[in-house]
Write a protein that holds these residues in place. Structure first.
Motif, PDB file in Angstrom:
ATOM      1  N   VAL A   4       0.853  -1.179   0.000  1.00  0.00           N
ATOM      2  CA  VAL A   4       0.000   0.000   0.000  1.00  0.00           C
ATOM      3  C   VAL A   4       0.892   1.233   0.000  1.00  0.00           C
ATOM      4  CG1 VAL A   4      -1.705   1.294   1.317  1.00  0.00           C
ATOM      5  CG2 VAL A   4      -1.880  -1.187   1.170  1.00  0.00           C
ATOM      6  N   ARG A   5       0.648   2.113  -0.940  1.00  0.00           N
ATOM      7  CA  ARG A   5       1.441   3.325  -1.054  1.00  0.00           C
ATOM      8  C   ARG A   5       0.856   4.450  -0.209  1.00  0.00           C
ATOM      9  NH1 ARG A   5       1.327   0.598  -5.580  1.00  0.00           N
ATOM     10  NH2 ARG A   5       3.042   0.461  -7.013  1.00  0.00           N
ATOM     11  N   HIS A   6      -0.436   4.444  -0.054  1.00  0.00           N
ATOM     12  CA  HIS A   6      -1.115   5.532   0.653  1.00  0.00           C
ATOM     13  C   HIS A   6      -2.373   4.951   1.305  1.00  0.00           C
ATOM     14  CE1 HIS A   6      -2.704   9.589   1.373  1.00  0.00           C
ATOM     15  NE2 HIS A   6      -3.851   9.122   0.953  1.00  0.00           N
ATOM     16  N   MET A   7      -2.404   4.886   2.603  1.00  0.00           N
ATOM     17  CA  MET A   7      -3.585   4.370   3.288  1.00  0.00           C
ATOM     18  C   MET A   7      -4.607   5.505   3.376  1.00  0.00           C
ATOM     19  SD  MET A   7      -5.210   1.950   4.580  1.00  0.00           S
ATOM     20  CE  MET A   7      -4.299   0.595   5.246  1.00  0.00           C
ATOM     21  N   PRO A   8      -5.735   5.396   2.664  1.00  0.00           N
ATOM     22  CA  PRO A   8      -6.724   6.477   2.680  1.00  0.00           C
ATOM     23  C   PRO A   8      -7.273   6.734   4.083  1.00  0.00           C
ATOM     24  CG  PRO A   8      -7.121   4.969   0.864  1.00  0.00           C
ATOM     25  CD  PRO A   8      -6.081   4.336   1.734  1.00  0.00           C
ATOM     26  N   THR A   9      -7.442   8.008   4.396  1.00  0.00           N
ATOM     27  CA  THR A   9      -7.988   8.451   5.669  1.00  0.00           C
ATOM     28  C   THR A   9      -9.322   9.143   5.420  1.00  0.00           C
ATOM     29  OG1 THR A   9      -6.977  10.638   5.527  1.00  0.00           O
ATOM     30  CG2 THR A   9      -5.626   8.872   6.511  1.00  0.00           C
ATOM     31  N   ASP A  55      -9.103  11.883   3.033  1.00  0.00           N
ATOM     32  CA  ASP A  55      -9.071  11.465   1.631  1.00  0.00           C
ATOM     33  C   ASP A  55     -10.453  11.083   1.108  1.00  0.00           C
ATOM     34  OD1 ASP A  55      -6.210  11.511   0.989  1.00  0.00           O
ATOM     35  OD2 ASP A  55      -6.052   9.893   2.461  1.00  0.00           O
ATOM     36  N   GLY A  56     -11.426  11.027   1.998  1.00  0.00           N
ATOM     37  CA  GLY A  56     -12.772  10.653   1.596  1.00  0.00           C
ATOM     38  C   GLY A  56     -13.234   9.318   2.126  1.00  0.00           C
ATOM     39  N   ALA A  57     -12.375   8.580   2.814  1.00  0.00           N
ATOM     40  CA  ALA A  57     -12.816   7.316   3.411  1.00  0.00           C
ATOM     41  C   ALA A  57     -13.895   7.627   4.448  1.00  0.00           C
ATOM     42  CB  ALA A  57     -11.642   6.606   4.064  1.00  0.00           C
ATOM     43  N   GLY A 103     -15.830  12.868   2.807  1.00  0.00           N
ATOM     44  CA  GLY A 103     -16.427  12.037   1.769  1.00  0.00           C
ATOM     45  C   GLY A 103     -17.874  12.379   1.497  1.00  0.00           C
ATOM     46  N   VAL A 104     -18.547  12.963   2.489  1.00  0.00           N
ATOM     47  CA  VAL A 104     -19.923  13.433   2.334  1.00  0.00           C
ATOM     48  C   VAL A 104     -19.924  14.943   2.073  1.00  0.00           C
ATOM     49  CG1 VAL A 104     -22.164  13.714   3.494  1.00  0.00           C
ATOM     50  CG2 VAL A 104     -20.859  11.591   3.787  1.00  0.00           C
ATOM     51  N   ALA A 105     -19.238  15.694   2.910  1.00  0.00           N
ATOM     52  CA  ALA A 105     -19.272  17.158   2.834  1.00  0.00           C
ATOM     53  C   ALA A 105     -18.724  17.700   1.519  1.00  0.00           C
ATOM     54  CB  ALA A 105     -18.486  17.754   4.003  1.00  0.00           C
ATOM     55  N   ASN A 106     -17.794  16.986   0.883  1.00  0.00           N
ATOM     56  CA  ASN A 106     -17.192  17.476  -0.358  1.00  0.00           C
ATOM     57  C   ASN A 106     -17.928  17.031  -1.612  1.00  0.00           C
ATOM     58  OD1 ASN A 106     -15.243  18.742   1.154  1.00  0.00           O
ATOM     59  ND2 ASN A 106     -13.664  17.222   0.772  1.00  0.00           N
ATOM     60  N   ASN A 165     -21.154   4.255   1.271  1.00  0.00           N
ATOM     61  CA  ASN A 165     -19.948   3.432   1.191  1.00  0.00           C
ATOM     62  C   ASN A 165     -18.776   4.273   0.720  1.00  0.00           C
ATOM     63  OD1 ASN A 165     -21.243   1.149   2.062  1.00  0.00           O
ATOM     64  ND2 ASN A 165     -21.361   0.198   0.047  1.00  0.00           N
ATOM     65  N   SER A 166     -19.057   5.204  -0.180  1.00  0.00           N
ATOM     66  CA  SER A 166     -18.027   6.091  -0.701  1.00  0.00           C
ATOM     67  C   SER A 166     -18.700   7.264  -1.391  1.00  0.00           C
ATOM     68  CB  SER A 166     -17.133   5.338  -1.685  1.00  0.00           C
ATOM     69  OG  SER A 166     -16.018   6.125  -2.039  1.00  0.00           O
ATOM     70  N   GLY A 167     -18.105   8.423  -1.249  1.00  0.00           N
ATOM     71  CA  GLY A 167     -18.603   9.626  -1.917  1.00  0.00           C
ATOM     72  C   GLY A 167     -17.433  10.317  -2.594  1.00  0.00           C
ATOM     73  N   TRP A 168     -17.170  11.565  -2.175  1.00  0.00           N
ATOM     74  CA  TRP A 168     -15.998  12.273  -2.689  1.00  0.00           C
ATOM     75  C   TRP A 168     -14.745  11.506  -2.278  1.00  0.00           C
ATOM     76  CZ3 TRP A 168     -11.950  14.014   0.274  1.00  0.00           C
ATOM     77  CH2 TRP A 168     -10.968  14.724  -0.424  1.00  0.00           C
ATOM     78  N   ARG A 169     -13.750  11.491  -3.182  1.00  0.00           N
ATOM     79  CA  ARG A 169     -12.457  10.857  -2.892  1.00  0.00           C
ATOM     80  C   ARG A 169     -11.329  11.769  -3.376  1.00  0.00           C
ATOM     81  NH1 ARG A 169     -14.127   5.637  -6.277  1.00  0.00           N
ATOM     82  NH2 ARG A 169     -15.692   4.772  -4.875  1.00  0.00           N
ATOM     83  N   SER A 170     -10.247  11.777  -2.634  1.00  0.00           N
ATOM     84  CA  SER A 170      -9.057  12.496  -3.085  1.00  0.00           C
ATOM     85  C   SER A 170      -8.456  11.738  -4.274  1.00  0.00           C
ATOM     86  CB  SER A 170      -8.023  12.585  -1.966  1.00  0.00           C
ATOM     87  OG  SER A 170      -7.467  11.309  -1.713  1.00  0.00           O
TER      88      SER A 170
END
Length: 155
Positions: free
Chosen positions: A5-10, A13-15, A29-32, A58-63
């Motif tokens: 894993v190169r970057h663990m989403p937080t 990041d939208g998790a 992930g919701v607000a953006n 489950n997922s919304g906005w993501r970096s």
């Protein structure tokens, strides 16, 4: 095929944690999400609640970094870029990165949206992703079989 894993989403990041709903603005992930998409989702969620259905995210906005991790995971899982493209967009093409898509959790909410979402402009875009919704206020277009058939996903 595995990889480090190169970057663990937080959450930044939208998790989103389990149990997050379309009303949970404390999560980026919701607000953006796009304001009009979020407004339509919340209107639909209020009406769905009258039927005992809650919209979990489950997922919304993501970096872009989060989206890239998902893409790399897809390539590892499906064995090629071509197969991964059927399920996961690149950061450059993903509507999630632009805040224009949401993945709704739980089958009862997906079923409710499948039946009622068009009244709010909430449309399932891909036949293979019953959880993925985008705002199309002018009406729901025919679904693409999967994201690899969506012209917006072509780079």
């Amino acid at each position: 095929m595995t990889r480090a894993v190169r970057h663990m989403p937080t959450e930044d990041d939208g998790a989103v944690p389990d149990g997050a709903t379309v009303f949970d603005d404390q999560y980026p992930g919701v607000a953006n999400l796009d304001g009009e998409l979020l407004k339509a989702l919340r209107e639909a969620a209020i009406d769905a609640a009258e039927d005992g259905v809650e919209f979990y995210v489950n997922s919304g906005w993501r970096s872009p970094e989060y989206q890239q991790e998902l893409r790399l995971d897809g390539v590892a899982k499906y064995g090629s870029e071509e197969e991964a493209a059927r399920w996961v967009a690149t950061p450059e093409t993903s509507p999630h990165v632009r805040g224009q898509a949401i993945d709704i959790g739980r089958s009862d909410a997906r079923a409710w949206l499948s039946e009622n979402g068009a009244r709010y402009g909430l449309c399932q875009i891909y036949s293979n992703e019953p959880w993925h919704y985008e705002l199309r206020p002018d009406g729901c277009p025919p679904m693409y079989p999967d994201p690899s058939h969506d012209p917006r996903m072509q780079q």
